[in-house]
Design a protein around this motif. Sequence first.
Motif, PDB file in Angstrom:
ATOM      1  N   ALA A   1       0.899  -1.249  -0.182  1.00  0.00           N
ATOM      2  CA  ALA A   1      -0.035   0.145  -0.040  1.00  0.00           C
ATOM      3  C   ALA A   1       1.012   1.186  -0.041  1.00  0.00           C
ATOM      4  CB  ALA A   1      -0.883   0.023   1.257  1.00  0.00           C
ATOM      5  N   GLY A   2       1.991   1.363   0.697  1.00  0.00           N
ATOM      6  CA  GLY A   2       2.719   2.343   0.798  1.00  0.00           C
ATOM      7  C   GLY A   2       3.486   2.625  -0.559  1.00  0.00           C
ATOM      8  N   ARG A   3       3.872   1.540  -0.991  1.00  0.00           N
ATOM      9  CA  ARG A   3       4.573   1.687  -2.300  1.00  0.00           C
ATOM     10  C   ARG A   3       3.587   2.169  -3.418  1.00  0.00           C
ATOM     11  NH1 ARG A   3       2.978  -1.064  -6.957  1.00  0.00           N
ATOM     12  NH2 ARG A   3       2.833  -3.087  -5.927  1.00  0.00           N
ATOM     13  N   GLU A   4       2.162   1.693  -3.464  1.00  0.00           N
ATOM     14  CA  GLU A   4       1.182   2.350  -4.303  1.00  0.00           C
ATOM     15  C   GLU A   4       0.942   3.878  -4.223  1.00  0.00           C
ATOM     16  OE1 GLU A   4      -2.012  -0.380  -3.872  1.00  0.00           O
ATOM     17  OE2 GLU A   4      -1.339  -1.939  -4.712  1.00  0.00           O
ATOM     18  N   VAL A   5       1.067   4.296  -3.014  1.00  0.00           N
ATOM     19  CA  VAL A   5       0.855   5.677  -2.770  1.00  0.00           C
ATOM     20  C   VAL A   5       1.806   6.489  -3.229  1.00  0.00           C
ATOM     21  CG1 VAL A   5       0.503   7.250  -1.042  1.00  0.00           C
ATOM     22  CG2 VAL A   5      -0.713   5.282  -0.819  1.00  0.00           C
ATOM     23  N   THR A   6       3.044   6.048  -3.089  1.00  0.00           N
ATOM     24  CA  THR A   6       4.256   6.763  -3.520  1.00  0.00           C
ATOM     25  C   THR A   6       4.477   6.806  -5.080  1.00  0.00           C
ATOM     26  OG1 THR A   6       5.749   4.787  -3.178  1.00  0.00           O
ATOM     27  CG2 THR A   6       5.575   6.380  -1.288  1.00  0.00           C
ATOM     28  N   GLN A   7       3.832   5.448  -5.543  1.00  0.00           N
ATOM     29  CA  GLN A   7       3.966   5.621  -6.978  1.00  0.00           C
ATOM     30  C   GLN A   7       2.847   6.625  -7.615  1.00  0.00           C
ATOM     31  OE1 GLN A   7       6.078   3.560  -8.925  1.00  0.00           O
ATOM     32  NE2 GLN A   7       5.295   4.662 -10.640  1.00  0.00           N
ATOM     33  N   LYS A   8       1.820   6.673  -7.256  1.00  0.00           N
ATOM     34  CA  LYS A   8       0.670   7.537  -7.519  1.00  0.00           C
ATOM     35  C   LYS A   8       1.101   9.104  -7.484  1.00  0.00           C
ATOM     36  CE  LYS A   8      -3.132   4.899  -6.744  1.00  0.00           C
ATOM     37  NZ  LYS A   8      -4.522   4.795  -5.976  1.00  0.00           N
ATOM     38  N   SER A   9       2.054   9.403  -6.379  1.00  0.00           N
ATOM     39  CA  SER A   9       2.648  10.726  -6.088  1.00  0.00           C
ATOM     40  C   SER A   9       3.811  10.854  -6.974  1.00  0.00           C
ATOM     41  CB  SER A   9       3.021  10.666  -4.800  1.00  0.00           C
ATOM     42  OG  SER A   9       2.300  10.500  -3.750  1.00  0.00           O
ATOM     43  N   TYR A  10       4.593   9.888  -7.278  1.00  0.00           N
ATOM     44  CA  TYR A  10       5.524  10.020  -8.220  1.00  0.00           C
ATOM     45  C   TYR A  10       4.888  10.482  -9.573  1.00  0.00           C
ATOM     46  CZ  TYR A  10       8.968   8.784 -11.661  1.00  0.00           C
ATOM     47  OH  TYR A  10       9.950   8.814 -12.727  1.00  0.00           O
ATOM     48  N   ASP A  11       3.963   9.749 -10.082  1.00  0.00           N
ATOM     49  CA  ASP A  11       3.303   9.863 -11.369  1.00  0.00           C
ATOM     50  C   ASP A  11       2.757  11.324 -11.394  1.00  0.00           C
ATOM     51  OD1 ASP A  11       4.012   7.187 -12.064  1.00  0.00           O
ATOM     52  OD2 ASP A  11       2.098   6.522 -11.513  1.00  0.00           O
ATOM     53  N   ARG A  12       2.215  11.833 -10.314  1.00  0.00           N
ATOM     54  CA  ARG A  12       1.631  13.235 -10.342  1.00  0.00           C
ATOM     55  C   ARG A  12       2.748  14.310 -10.616  1.00  0.00           C
ATOM     56  NH1 ARG A  12      -1.541  11.270  -5.985  1.00  0.00           N
ATOM     57  NH2 ARG A  12      -3.621  10.731  -6.623  1.00  0.00           N
ATOM     58  N   VAL A  13       3.950  14.057  -9.680  1.00  0.00           N
ATOM     59  CA  VAL A  13       5.039  15.164  -9.701  1.00  0.00           C
ATOM     60  C   VAL A  13       5.517  15.118 -11.165  1.00  0.00           C
ATOM     61  CG1 VAL A  13       7.195  15.934  -8.670  1.00  0.00           C
ATOM     62  CG2 VAL A  13       4.957  15.124  -7.260  1.00  0.00           C
ATOM     63  N   LYS A  14       5.518  13.783 -11.661  1.00  0.00           N
ATOM     64  CA  LYS A  14       6.267  13.743 -12.950  1.00  0.00           C
ATOM     65  C   LYS A  14       5.647  14.283 -13.972  1.00  0.00           C
ATOM     66  CE  LYS A  14       9.641  11.645 -15.742  1.00  0.00           C
ATOM     67  NZ  LYS A  14       9.327  12.076 -16.838  1.00  0.00           N
ATOM     68  N   ASN A  15       4.305  14.209 -13.854  1.00  0.00           N
ATOM     69  CA  ASN A  15       3.453  14.995 -14.960  1.00  0.00           C
ATOM     70  C   ASN A  15       3.564  16.409 -14.763  1.00  0.00           C
ATOM     71  OD1 ASN A  15       1.659  15.111 -16.948  1.00  0.00           O
ATOM     72  ND2 ASN A  15      -0.157  15.231 -15.650  1.00  0.00           N
ATOM     73  N   LEU A  16       3.768  16.899 -13.651  1.00  0.00           N
ATOM     74  CA  LEU A  16       3.726  18.443 -13.343  1.00  0.00           C
ATOM     75  C   LEU A  16       4.943  18.808 -13.997  1.00  0.00           C
ATOM     76  CD1 LEU A  16       2.092  18.861 -10.036  1.00  0.00           C
ATOM     77  CD2 LEU A  16       1.103  19.375 -12.328  1.00  0.00           C
ATOM     78  N   TYR A  17       6.199  17.963 -13.485  1.00  0.00           N
ATOM     79  CA  TYR A  17       7.457  18.062 -13.991  1.00  0.00           C
ATOM     80  C   TYR A  17       7.665  18.362 -15.379  1.00  0.00           C
ATOM     81  CZ  TYR A  17      12.505  17.976 -14.929  1.00  0.00           C
ATOM     82  OH  TYR A  17      13.848  18.267 -15.265  1.00  0.00           O
ATOM     83  N   ASP A  18       7.088  17.546 -16.015  1.00  0.00           N
ATOM     84  CA  ASP A  18       7.064  17.561 -17.671  1.00  0.00           C
ATOM     85  C   ASP A  18       6.313  18.847 -18.131  1.00  0.00           C
ATOM     86  OD1 ASP A  18       8.658  15.096 -17.463  1.00  0.00           O
ATOM     87  OD2 ASP A  18       6.589  13.779 -17.902  1.00  0.00           O
ATOM     88  N   GLN A  19       5.115  19.071 -17.449  1.00  0.00           N
ATOM     89  CA  GLN A  19       4.932  20.413 -17.786  1.00  0.00           C
ATOM     90  C   GLN A  19       5.339  21.767 -17.467  1.00  0.00           C
ATOM     91  OE1 GLN A  19       0.578  20.224 -16.465  1.00  0.00           O
ATOM     92  NE2 GLN A  19       0.290  18.414 -17.563  1.00  0.00           N
ATOM     93  N   GLY A  20       6.670  21.407 -16.699  1.00  0.00           N
ATOM     94  CA  GLY A  20       7.093  22.730 -16.116  1.00  0.00           C
ATOM     95  C   GLY A  20       6.734  23.416 -15.178  1.00  0.00           C
ATOM     96  N   VAL A  21       5.668  22.856 -14.411  1.00  0.00           N
ATOM     97  CA  VAL A  21       4.998  23.414 -13.065  1.00  0.00           C
ATOM     98  C   VAL A  21       5.776  23.193 -11.971  1.00  0.00           C
ATOM     99  CG1 VAL A  21       2.929  23.359 -11.875  1.00  0.00           C
ATOM    100  CG2 VAL A  21       2.816  23.158 -14.326  1.00  0.00           C
ATOM    101  N   THR A  22       6.496  22.165 -11.643  1.00  0.00           N
ATOM    102  CA  THR A  22       7.281  21.906 -10.533  1.00  0.00           C
ATOM    103  C   THR A  22       8.861  21.787 -10.805  1.00  0.00           C
ATOM    104  OG1 THR A  22       7.499  20.383  -8.435  1.00  0.00           O
ATOM    105  CG2 THR A  22       7.165  19.334 -10.601  1.00  0.00           C
ATOM    106  N   THR A  23       9.632  21.722  -9.959  1.00  0.00           N
ATOM    107  CA  THR A  23      10.839  21.814  -9.760  1.00  0.00           C
ATOM    108  C   THR A  23      11.705  20.330  -9.892  1.00  0.00           C
ATOM    109  OG1 THR A  23      11.000  21.817  -7.264  1.00  0.00           O
ATOM    110  CG2 THR A  23      10.914  24.160  -8.541  1.00  0.00           C
ATOM    111  N   ALA A  24      12.538  20.347 -10.336  1.00  0.00           N
ATOM    112  CA  ALA A  24      13.602  19.031 -10.261  1.00  0.00           C
ATOM    113  C   ALA A  24      13.662  18.387  -8.914  1.00  0.00           C
ATOM    114  CB  ALA A  24      14.699  19.188 -10.926  1.00  0.00           C
ATOM    115  N   GLN A  25      13.953  19.319  -7.773  1.00  0.00           N
ATOM    116  CA  GLN A  25      14.033  19.015  -6.669  1.00  0.00           C
ATOM    117  C   GLN A  25      12.902  18.144  -6.149  1.00  0.00           C
ATOM    118  OE1 GLN A  25      16.595  19.142  -4.526  1.00  0.00           O
ATOM    119  NE2 GLN A  25      15.687  18.318  -2.835  1.00  0.00           N
ATOM    120  N   LYS A  26      11.616  18.564  -6.430  1.00  0.00           N
ATOM    121  CA  LYS A  26      10.588  18.153  -5.764  1.00  0.00           C
ATOM    122  C   LYS A  26      10.424  16.612  -6.552  1.00  0.00           C
ATOM    123  CE  LYS A  26       6.597  17.674  -3.743  1.00  0.00           C
ATOM    124  NZ  LYS A  26       6.474  17.709  -2.150  1.00  0.00           N
ATOM    125  N   LEU A  27      10.793  16.408  -7.842  1.00  0.00           N
ATOM    126  CA  LEU A  27      10.678  15.468  -8.651  1.00  0.00           C
ATOM    127  C   LEU A  27      11.684  14.287  -7.958  1.00  0.00           C
ATOM    128  CD1 LEU A  27       9.724  13.290 -10.707  1.00  0.00           C
ATOM    129  CD2 LEU A  27      11.487  14.520 -12.288  1.00  0.00           C
TER     130      LEU A  27
END
Length: 333
Positions: A130-156
């Motif tokens: 369950a913990g791995r699934e949550v972190t995987q979803k969080s990673y997918d969201r941040v990765k999408n925002l990073y690709d759009q240039g919304v978030t920083t590389a540090q957050k990714l």
Amino acid sequence: MEKKKDTQAKRKPNFIPALLLIIGVVAAAAVCGYYSLQETDTVIQGQVEVTEYRVSSKVPGRVLKLLVEEGQTVKAGETVAILEAPELGAKLSQAQSAEDAAAALLRKAERGAREEQIRAAYEMWQKAIAGREVTQKSYDRVKNLYDQGVTTAQKLDEVTAQRDAAIATENAAKSQYELAKNGAQQEDKDAARAQQNRAQGAIAEVNSYLKETTLVALMDGEVTDIFPCVGELVGTGAPVMNVALVDKMWLTFNVREDKLADFKVGQTIDVVVPALGDKVIKAKVTSMKDLGSYAAWKATKTTGQYDMKTFTVKCTPVGKVDGLRAGMTVLLK
């Protein structure tokens, strides 16, 4: 004149009785000498022997009971004496305790972890998933925002690290669950089984020693000697009694070398037993053996040209002889 002649005739000595006496003495001496010079039969004295075996124990102990007496006939397997060895009882208790402990370790190794432990490991694995699934979803969201240039590389990078940590936690939890489910390693099971076998061997060894405290007759025979009394200590291998095999008797004669030509191995001879009323029995010569240099030697002549050795001639009675006992004298002409 006639009277004088008669007196002289009466005084003349008579040598006839003396001559007859001398002739008689000489004749008697000649007869005695003749018979004394005649060769007489040589009598060889021997003895009856018997095979004996000793009843003894491998373990030291105190004589608790003597179940037979001297002169009593025993059968093979019959109990003749009982020894007491309290130390063996203590050793048996120790060996049994060691076997119980080894058996418990083997059962634990074969059964593996408890059901509660397996279930707890499974729940920890599910939590990690369950913990791995949550972190995987969080990673997918941040990765999408990073690709759009919304978030920083540090957050990714932070979310990526959290995801990788969750994956590692899941793998560790899964391994713990599989370990609890599979139980101990095969090597641990083999080691526990070897410990149990060793303990069982120790028990078997002590039991074999305990059997030695019950002394039994090995073969049919007659008890000839009993050495210790009840209550006395006997050491390892010390004889408790002798048992004679009455069916295995033989005769021994010490024969001088110059008389040895009268004996052949396999020959049947007549032997006289005085204890049985001069009964004559048949015996077969089985062996002839030199007594050795310690035996008495006898010179053939007073000047001593050579010495003759003594041999032991061994014979066995042909058939059963009633009343024949070890130690009886036997005569051979």
